[in-house]
Design a protein around this motif. Sequence first.
Motif, PDB file in Angstrom:
ATOM      1  N   PHE A   1      70.380 -20.507 -13.820  1.00 10.34           N
ATOM      2  CA  PHE A   1      69.935 -19.165 -13.452  1.00 10.34           C
ATOM      3  C   PHE A   1      69.867 -19.015 -11.928  1.00 10.34           C
ATOM      4  CE2 PHE A   1      66.369 -16.350 -12.326  1.00 10.34           C
ATOM      5  CZ  PHE A   1      66.836 -15.149 -12.862  1.00 10.34           C
ATOM      6  N   LEU A   2      69.407 -20.071 -11.243  1.00 13.64           N
ATOM      7  CA  LEU A   2      69.345 -20.001  -9.788  1.00 13.64           C
ATOM      8  C   LEU A   2      70.730 -19.945  -9.145  1.00 13.64           C
ATOM      9  CD1 LEU A   2      66.475 -22.580  -9.111  1.00 13.64           C
ATOM     10  CD2 LEU A   2      66.341 -20.086  -9.048  1.00 13.64           C
ATOM     11  N   LEU A   3      71.704 -20.582  -9.776  1.00 16.54           N
ATOM     12  CA  LEU A   3      73.064 -20.570  -9.257  1.00 16.54           C
ATOM     13  C   LEU A   3      73.890 -19.393  -9.762  1.00 16.54           C
ATOM     14  CD1 LEU A   3      73.949 -24.374  -9.482  1.00 16.54           C
ATOM     15  CD2 LEU A   3      73.196 -23.081  -7.476  1.00 16.54           C
ATOM     16  N   GLY A   4      73.297 -18.547 -10.588  1.00 19.14           N
ATOM     17  CA  GLY A   4      74.017 -17.387 -11.102  1.00 19.14           C
ATOM     18  C   GLY A   4      75.053 -17.723 -12.148  1.00 19.14           C
ATOM     19  N   MET A   5      74.816 -18.781 -12.922  1.00 22.43           N
ATOM     20  CA  MET A   5      75.777 -19.200 -13.944  1.00 22.43           C
ATOM     21  C   MET A   5      75.250 -18.818 -15.324  1.00 22.43           C
ATOM     22  SD  MET A   5      76.591 -22.987 -12.378  1.00 22.43           S
ATOM     23  CE  MET A   5      77.741 -23.374 -13.696  1.00 22.43           C
TER      24      MET A   5
END
Length: 388
Positions: free
Chosen positions: A263-267
Amino acid sequence: MALRRLAQENYAASSGSPRTPDTIPGTPALADSPTNSPLPSTPRGRISFGTYRSPASTPSISSSVPFDWNAARTRRPPPYATPPQNRPRKSMGVGGSGSGAPARKAVVRKKSFLEKITSIPSVIAFEIALFPHNVPLPSSKTSAWILGGLAHFINLCVRISQIRKVPDSDLGWEDMYREGEGESWFDWTVPVTILLVSASFLNTLYLLTRIRIYRLHQRSDPVSSPNAKFVSEQLDLEPLKLPSMGSRIYAGAWYTFSVSWRFLLGMKPPTPSVMSQGKTARVLQLDVWAPGELEMTLFNIYSPAHALLWMATSSSNWMIMLIIMGLATAQLSVLTQSYNALIKDKDIISAEVLNEYNQGFVYPRLNPIRKDVAVMTHQSEVVNVWED
């Protein structure tokens, strides 16, 4: 065979068991001597079993009643009766009616001292194999009350031991007293407190993660439940293996960690990979929470909230803390008992609904009375248009 068949027919026809033929009054019986012929007598009626009868419907005398061969050899006139059975039964150990012999006592063989000594290891191994099911433990509810009361008593002893070392001038500052005096803060009360808090958390974790797996094979669309999911199942008849609590905790922690950094990496969140072996099918699985009575009652009596309240208890607030712990225990007990009663009431209502439906619609239509009506015709009445 002819004599046996004749004896069977006459035994079925006769109501008594005469031993001598019918003779004229005042005339001695001559049936005992094979040379003399018996006097004429009125024949008796016999029941004749025809060939159209099944052998199973005729009385079988030879299978249960012994045949009177002595009467047949001396050519006595029928009917042949069953000879008296005065012999004692050896299996029962009872003497005959006419014999004065005492009843035989049954002999029970007892183990010798050497056999008892040599069988001790096998007895011990058998008892070990049955452990702990062979231990007369109390019920689950009673065991939970004993364990919860013991935990509260140990917590009380810990707090009293900590308070007794503090002088009256420093009451209310028990946790900070040792820092000023320069004494070590670690003693026997610290590991005991950690053990009690850990036991309460572990019991809560086991209570909340105890599930029972159901797989809905006939359901293709998803159900509105957070515990429902589709899984791949091999089409075999082996029972479902419940995953261990450690594997479920590890899988949940890893999935949470993976979702967080994705979620933090936008995946996209990860999808669980299931390796298909053989013939598999997509089945809806429902993980139903199945709490035990021991864990539930122990949670009501000694939950993590109780353990933390004991840690905050001191000489100045012990009364209010005991009241709060009592109210928490009563609230949880009333809530669980009310919810269990609600589930039982719903089960009763569901069973009664199905019973009324069966009584009103299913049972009256199970075996309806019908009759078959047929019309017989002849080949000459059938008109064949192709031949005409």
